[in-house]
Write a protein that holds these residues in place. Structure first.
Motif, PDB file in Angstrom:
ATOM      1  N   ASN A 366      76.103  90.268  77.258  1.00  0.00           N
ATOM      2  CA  ASN A 366      75.250  89.840  76.150  1.00  0.00           C
ATOM      3  C   ASN A 366      75.261  90.850  75.017  1.00  0.00           C
ATOM      4  OD1 ASN A 366      74.570  87.564  77.574  1.00  0.00           O
ATOM      5  ND2 ASN A 366      72.637  88.376  78.340  1.00  0.00           N
ATOM      6  N   THR A 369      78.530  90.497  73.244  1.00  0.00           N
ATOM      7  CA  THR A 369      78.533  89.253  72.475  1.00  0.00           C
ATOM      8  C   THR A 369      77.710  89.398  71.203  1.00  0.00           C
ATOM      9  OG1 THR A 369      78.773  87.974  74.514  1.00  0.00           O
ATOM     10  CG2 THR A 369      78.004  86.794  72.564  1.00  0.00           C
ATOM     11  N   ASP A 370      76.543  90.043  71.315  1.00  0.00           N
ATOM     12  CA  ASP A 370      75.713  90.270  70.131  1.00  0.00           C
ATOM     13  C   ASP A 370      76.437  91.144  69.113  1.00  0.00           C
ATOM     14  OD1 ASP A 370      73.744  88.785  71.299  1.00  0.00           O
ATOM     15  OD2 ASP A 370      72.593  90.512  72.036  1.00  0.00           O
ATOM     16  N   GLU A 374      77.369  90.017  65.336  1.00  0.00           N
ATOM     17  CA  GLU A 374      76.939  90.765  64.154  1.00  0.00           C
ATOM     18  C   GLU A 374      78.137  91.212  63.315  1.00  0.00           C
ATOM     19  OE1 GLU A 374      74.542  93.953  65.455  1.00  0.00           O
ATOM     20  OE2 GLU A 374      72.922  92.681  66.221  1.00  0.00           O
TER      21      GLU A 374
END
Length: 525
Positions: A366, A369-370, A374
């Protein structure tokens, strides 16, 4: 360390491999007054991590252990011990009830349970599923108690899924339907002999209310406000409940829970006593609730047939519902860090399993992925701005807009060039500072000291034998004067390293060590 250190349920500091046999309230019977002794202990029972912190604001957090329905004036027990087994349906997942609420109502709790003398699985109210790799199955009885086949007294970890949906008060206030026969038989039971004043007081308190919910709230408020809280066991006799209500008028949680349950039953309202733990103290460093024996607690569940829900009530005065924060000051902060350290030890070493691996992998995934999202968003914004700027430069929006865009572009380029020159200038300025020169000289001196250490060792050996170098002698002249081959060889290496700035090889270092040992041996002789 991860693979070398023990990863069994009994590993780690603070472990009690014999089980916390002092626990009460988590067997088939609980005697009035026992929890008062339990609440004086600081032993850790469990550590709980909530995956979704937003449930904290919905209801008080209580870790439900066991519900009991039969009272004999001195103790509570279960009227039957029939348990229904549930086996895994997918992977490590066990479902034993339906989920009534939405996804937002689900509370996911990862619980690290210390060795206790009980097979109870704790969790927030209305559990409907659990996940644990080592459990072949789990059991649920008619009181909604969850247990597992314990074979040893080691720490265990599991994940509990609870439905935290709160019934609407308006629905509860209109819920006056008839109880099923089984509910009447079990949850309206009263002792064969009991003080009839209990029913009279209950009727006086709740007589002005029409609904079950309002009657329950009235009795709850009466016990909270008209009685005192103490851990001392003062109520005695053949009917300690009557002694508590009409003489002592103070006690601890199971007296209040028992009083409310029996008072409700005298008014025809189905209720039962629940024993478990209050939420404990939240440790910010570990991100977990630390639950201790002193957090042991009893409360009441009241049944509403039309809503088909057991609703929690807590008649204990507020002084007994919340423990004071003991981790204040420097010592308290230090204790919190120790608790956090052990929590992380238990979580990532002792109890690390496929479930934790998935959790850790999910967190890393996660996070990556973030970061990708961004970065991608920033690149798209940059591309869009550059595209708009290029359109203006081409003159798509007019000559004036083009001139302004070109000026902006030249300004950015000039700023970048000036920025690069500034960084280079600052680097050179800092490099020439006296501070850095002193630092470099200190490092060089330290390195030189390390290089010539073997020569100093030789001088000490020779000095112990009575040979010291005269001020007019060079190191090599001194060595030849001694007529010791080892001293000459070591001095030659010293000159080559000290003045020739040559580094010693591994074989040369070993040779020097052997020569020094020979010199030391000669000195002993």
């Amino acid at each position: 360390l991860f693979f070398a250190l023990p990863r069994t349920g009994g590993a780690g500091f603070g472990n009690n491999s014999k089980g916390l046999s002092g626990f009460t309230g988590f067997s088939n019977s609980v005697e009035l007054g026992a929890i008062g002794q339990l609440k004086e202990s600081d032993e850790i029972v469990m550590r709980v991590i909530l995956d979704d912190a937003k449930v904290e604001n919905k209801q008080p957090l209580r870790w439900r252990g066991v519900a009991l329905d039969k009272f004999d004036n001195k103790s509570w027990s279960k009227s039957d011990n029939i348990r229904e087994p549930f086996i895994k349906i997918a992977g490590d997942f066990l479902r034993f009830d339906k989920q009534a609420g939405d996804e937002d109502d689900i509370a996911i709790q990862t619980i690290f349970l210390e060795p206790i003398d009980s097979d109870v699985l704790f969790g927030l109210s209305r559990p409907f599923a659990a996940r644990q790799a080592k459990f072949p199955n789990i059991y649920r009885d008619s009181n909604g108690n969850i247990s597992f086949p314990r074979t040893d007294y080691e720490r265990i970890s599991y994940t509990m899924f609870s439905d935290r949906r709160i019934p609407v008060i308006g629905d509860l206030q209109t819920d006056n339907g008839l109880y099923p026969a089984e509910i009447q038989e079990r949850y309206l039971q009263l002792p064969l002999r009991y003080d009839k004043r209990i029913g009279q007081v209950a009727s006086q308190i709740s007589g002005n209310y029409r609904t079950r919910y309002d009657k329950a709230k009235a009795i709850e408020n009466y016990l909270q406000t008209e009685f005192g809280y103490t851990l001392e066991m003062k109520a005695t006799g053949d009917e300690p409940l009557a002694d508590f209500l009409f003489n002592v008028r103070e006690g601890h949680c199971e007296y209040f829970a028992t009083a409310m349950t029996i008072m409700l039953r005298t008014q025809g309202i189905a209720a039962r006593v629940v024993n478990g733990f209050q939420q404990g103290e939240y440790n910010e460093t570990a991100g977990a609730f630390i639950v201790k024996q002193k957090d042991a607690h009893s409360w009441v569940e009241v049944y509403f047939p039309e809503t088909d829900a057991w609703v929690a009530f807590d008649p204990t005065p507020f002084a007994g519902q919340f423990n004071e924060n003991e981790n204040a000051g420097i010592l308290g902060s230090f204790n919190k860090y120790l608790e956090a350290l052990e929590t992380m030890w238990v979580q990532y070493f002792v109890a690390y399993d496929n479930q934790e691996q998935r959790s850790l992998f999910r967190s890393v995934k996660n996070g990556f992925t973030d970061f990708q999202a961004e970065t991608s968003s920033w690149i798209k914004v940059a591309e869009k701005q550059i595209s708009e700027w290029w359109k203006e430069v081409r003159g798509d929006k007019g000559l004036q807009a083009s001139a302004i865009a070109v000026a902006y572009g030249l300004g950015y380029v000039l700023a970048a060039v000036l920025g690069i020159f500034l960084i280079i200038w600052l680097y050179r300025k800092i490099k020439n500072l006296e501070l850095w020169k002193n630092w470099r000289n200190w490092l060089k001196k330290k390195s030189d000291t390390t290089i010539i250490e073997f020569y100093e060792r030789m001088q000490k050996v020779l000095a112990s034998k009575g040979f010291t170098r005269e001020p007019h002698q060079t190191p090599l002249e001194f060595a030849f004067a001694l007529k010791m081959p080892e001293a000459v060889k070591i001095t030659e290496k010293y000159n080559r390293v000290r003045f020739g700035e040559k580094n010693l090889s591994k074989d040369e270092s070993q040779e020097i060590e052997n020569w020094l040992k020979n010199l030391e041996q000669k000195n002993k002789v």
